[in-house]
Design an enzyme around this catalytic site. Structure first.
Site, short mmCIF file in Angstrom:
data_model
loop_
_atom_site.label_atom_id
_atom_site.label_comp_id
_atom_site.label_asym_id
_atom_site.label_seq_id
_atom_site.Cartn_x
_atom_site.Cartn_y
_atom_site.Cartn_z
N LYS A 58 23.21 -20.06 -5.28
CA LYS A 58 21.54 -20.10 -5.94
C LYS A 58 21.45 -20.85 -7.31
O LYS A 58 22.44 -21.04 -7.97
CB LYS A 58 21.43 -18.66 -6.18
CG LYS A 58 21.24 -17.47 -5.22
CD LYS A 58 20.17 -17.61 -4.36
CE LYS A 58 20.17 -16.34 -3.31
NZ LYS A 58 19.30 -16.26 -2.06
N LYS A 99 28.95 -19.12 0.30
CA LYS A 99 28.55 -19.84 1.56
C LYS A 99 27.22 -20.88 1.10
O LYS A 99 26.56 -20.44 0.06
CB LYS A 99 27.93 -18.91 2.75
CG LYS A 99 26.73 -18.07 2.43
CD LYS A 99 26.57 -17.37 3.53
CE LYS A 99 25.31 -17.79 4.33
NZ LYS A 99 23.94 -17.96 3.91
N ASP A 108 23.14 -21.80 1.65
CA ASP A 108 22.12 -21.47 2.43
C ASP A 108 21.87 -21.80 3.61
O ASP A 108 22.24 -22.87 3.95
CB ASP A 108 20.74 -21.71 1.29
CG ASP A 108 19.58 -20.86 1.69
OD1 ASP A 108 19.58 -19.85 1.62
OD2 ASP A 108 18.67 -21.38 2.32
N GLU A 109 21.23 -21.00 4.66
CA GLU A 109 20.98 -21.63 5.90
C GLU A 109 19.97 -22.80 6.11
O GLU A 109 19.89 -23.73 7.13
CB GLU A 109 20.33 -20.41 6.60
CG GLU A 109 18.84 -20.04 6.49
CD GLU A 109 18.89 -19.26 5.15
OE1 GLU A 109 19.77 -18.84 4.61
OE2 GLU A 109 17.62 -18.69 4.95
N HIS A 144 25.79 -17.30 10.84
CA HIS A 144 24.55 -16.78 10.27
C HIS A 144 23.46 -16.59 11.40
O HIS A 144 23.96 -16.90 12.47
CB HIS A 144 24.15 -17.85 9.34
CG HIS A 144 22.80 -17.16 8.31
ND1 HIS A 144 21.30 -17.74 8.64
CD2 HIS A 144 22.99 -16.37 7.12
CE1 HIS A 144 20.81 -16.83 7.55
NE2 HIS A 144 21.67 -16.20 6.77
N LYS A 175 17.15 -6.34 1.26
CA LYS A 175 15.49 -6.86 1.34
C LYS A 175 15.26 -7.02 2.75
O LYS A 175 14.04 -6.95 2.78
CB LYS A 175 15.51 -7.95 0.43
CG LYS A 175 16.10 -9.25 0.92
CD LYS A 175 15.91 -10.30 0.00
CE LYS A 175 16.82 -11.67 0.51
NZ LYS A 175 16.67 -12.90 -0.48
#
Lengths: 406, 406
Positions: B136, B162, B164-165, B253, B293
């Site tokens: 992040k 990992k 991010d997608e 993912h 979330k």
């Protein structure tokens, strides 16, 4: 800076402006908790923006630099990714995509388009609706039997014959033998009638093998290729289009789309999917019917077809295909709704004709002719017995919940 | 004859037995109108059968000969194709797939599985839950900045880092430079702590290019690959697994799944998708959280994780990944729900720690340790200040509708 603009229908317990910001954050630089000052700088440069809110529709702008442009999976991850799962949203549906010029320029669009296909079939001047069919029974016939059905449909007047979406290269009907046998019949039709009939052979397979299968198809005389873009992946379609050796029109089917498109409040509408199909090079695309067996919203189908036939960048136009439960009796509804630039595809509505496939194809063509001449089918059928028999069997419409699955 | 058995939840205005027959017909040899005697013969040989009806759930058997077995797009067209659009059905959802042995034998399953991954990371004996993180801010960092964050997370105790997608190979963070810089830090962590940290570099791209991208990743020292199976297509995953040169575990993912899985009455449940992922060779798979979330049904996630960890054919077990809004305060919920064979992945819940990423990673590991020792987090935090600070910030749970998008 240029933006990809996407519009989403949103339902949330949160106020709509906060729901919109949640989407922009989740799909670009944000997360659910504050992190650091670094994030502010990154957000200014690459954060998605809420551009507009109109009732339940929010428009988000994604900076072009967020994208690895020709990587469609990455594009989807950004505009149609995790947001569908966000617990804070009750429903969210991607309903529109607008792409900037620098994005569009990386794509080729259809190789042939409506004009190129009409030129092949010889309907450029006539401009009438095309009649297509799917081989029936949809699976289980041998290559020789498939070719017989194809001949009967083609000689009766079909412009297009396609494989079922579930038929690829199974042992009961291997693709090479099927293609060879069908193309012999397509040649025979050409000799006998002078007409070119397209046969969309289903080469659907993962993108890793799609060129190999296209090469096999071309080596055995194919004049059109069929692919299912959702099950094979958009990249399979794009790979086909981008390979200069694949000089055939691409018939694009959309099996499985109902899992994604059908809920009117959630998922992805067909329109953005159609945008990506045109971008990636589909020449024909299934978009829905006016009176068919598949669930379909007429206004939405019209909007999609209008987009496919609109001037857009330098891309050729896509031939919309109406398919699923069509028969001669509904042809006027379809043409009134979509105009002549449409492929009317009837499977059961041709092969199920009381007098068989050839007569069924004739009846469909007669229905197209009658509609073009603005003559009611009932009247036209008085001196067109093939059409008359079809109308006697199916009437003008069908109660699907009654007929299906009887 | 062997059958692929699929169970669908069905809502229809038709009686359930007729709705069931409509699905069996549409997805195999039938159509909406009678055609010919030929169809009867074909139907006996290849027609899908209604095997069972239990309330709203119908089980359909598809003869194995209907399938081109290793063609996943063809498989989906048959079991998850046009039926979703049938107007005669109000809702239809694929909820279970059972595959016969002759089908399974054509697939390899995970190359490493839970055991293989634990061996690499060194947790085979300890058997604790793994802690993962996503870099992040998720996009926007340079390769050097990405590597710094990876180092901070890894040295703090993360087992997995990992991408991010949405991060693949954009100009702001090219994959080769990113991978080189991150792997230098992974090596540094190994030197300093003796621990092996996995970095799942996102090579998601169409299947036509996936091996090329995997080769690039391997040439630059990757120790794990990440792929999004829905946007890239199942065949991209299978291609990765089937290529013997790709000797790395695959982190799978599932971005975009919410468009297909979220409506509980329509579409495709996550379980059948997980079945195909295990079949095609995913070593880790995102399946949902107990307290996160993302929208998630706990019983359903448990069922999926149980399947991934069950004995099934000769396939290795898949490491389930819980991700989306996790932080130290919810760790006991996750482990109580899923056991220790789970990767607990926290993004904001690590990097958003008041004292930064390394401290955040330590706090997550402390929460895992506390839970294993059956010590309440509040008590454990008394002599673990990193955990204390996390609990002070986030407490035990988060009101997502309050926090998200503020």
């Amino acid at each position: 800076m240029e933006f990809v603009e996407c519009t989403y229908y949103v339902e949330s317990a949160m106020p709509i402006d906060r729901a919109a910001r949640a989407i922009a954050a989740e799909q670009s630089t944000g997360t659910w908790t504050d992190i650091s000052t670094k994030e502010k700088e990154v957000d200014e440069r690459l954060g998605a923006r809420v551009i507009d809110i109109d009732g339940s529709n929010v428009k988000i702008g994604f900076p072009i630099d967020l994208f690895e442009i020709d990587n469609i999976p990455q594009f989807l991850a950004t505009v149609a990714g995790n947001l569908f799962g966000l617990g804070a949203l009750k429903n969210v549906r991607l309903i529109e995509i607008k792409l900037p010029k620098s994005f569009l320029s990386e794509f080729k669009g259809p190789r042939f388009g409506i004009g190129g296909i009409r030129k092949k079939v010889g309907t450029l001047n006539e401009g009438r609706a095309h009649v297509g069919t799917i081989i029936k029974p949809k699976v289980g016939l041998s290559p020789k039997e498939t070719a017989e059905v194809a001949y009967n449909a083609g000689i009766g007047g079909c412009d297009l014959i396609k494989d079922d979406e579930t038929l690829t290269n199974q042992a009961f009907c291997p693709i090479v033998e099927r293609l060879e046998k069908v193309m012999e019949k397509i040649d025979k039709i050409k000799e006998e009638s002078g007409r070119t009939v397209l046969y969309a052979v289903n080469i659907t397979v993962g993108a890793e093998e799609i060129i190999e299968r296209a090469d096999i198809a071309m080596a055995h005389g194919a004049n059109m290729l069929m692919i299912d873009f959702l099950t094979a992946g958009f990249s399979a379609l794009k790979t086909l289009r981008d390979d200069d050796s694949v000089n055939l029109p691409i018939h694009v089917h959309r099996t499985m789309h109902g899992a994604i498109t059908r809920n009117s409040k959630h998922g992805i509408s067909m329109l953005p999917l159609a945008v990506i199909v045109r971008l990636c090079g589909g020449d024909q695309l299934h978009t829905g019917t006016a009176k068919g067996k598949m669930e379909s919203d007429l206004e939405e189908v019209k909007e999609i077809n209008d987009f496919l036939k609109s001037d857009w960048h330098s891309f050729k136009k896509v031939f919309p295909v109406a398919s699923g439960g069509l028969h001669p009796g509904v042809v006027p509804y379809e043409i009134n709704a979509f105009g002549n630039d449409v492929v009317l595809q009837a499977g059961g509505g041709i092969h199920g004709h009381p007098d068989g496939t050839t007569t069924g194809a004739k009846a469909m063509r007669q229905a197209v002719d009658a509609t073009r001449k603005n003559i009611p089918l009932e009247k036209y059928s008085l001196d067109h017995p093939e059409l008359l028999r079809a109308l006697e069997k199916w009437g003008r419409k069908v109660d699907w919940s009654e007929l299906y699955g009887k």
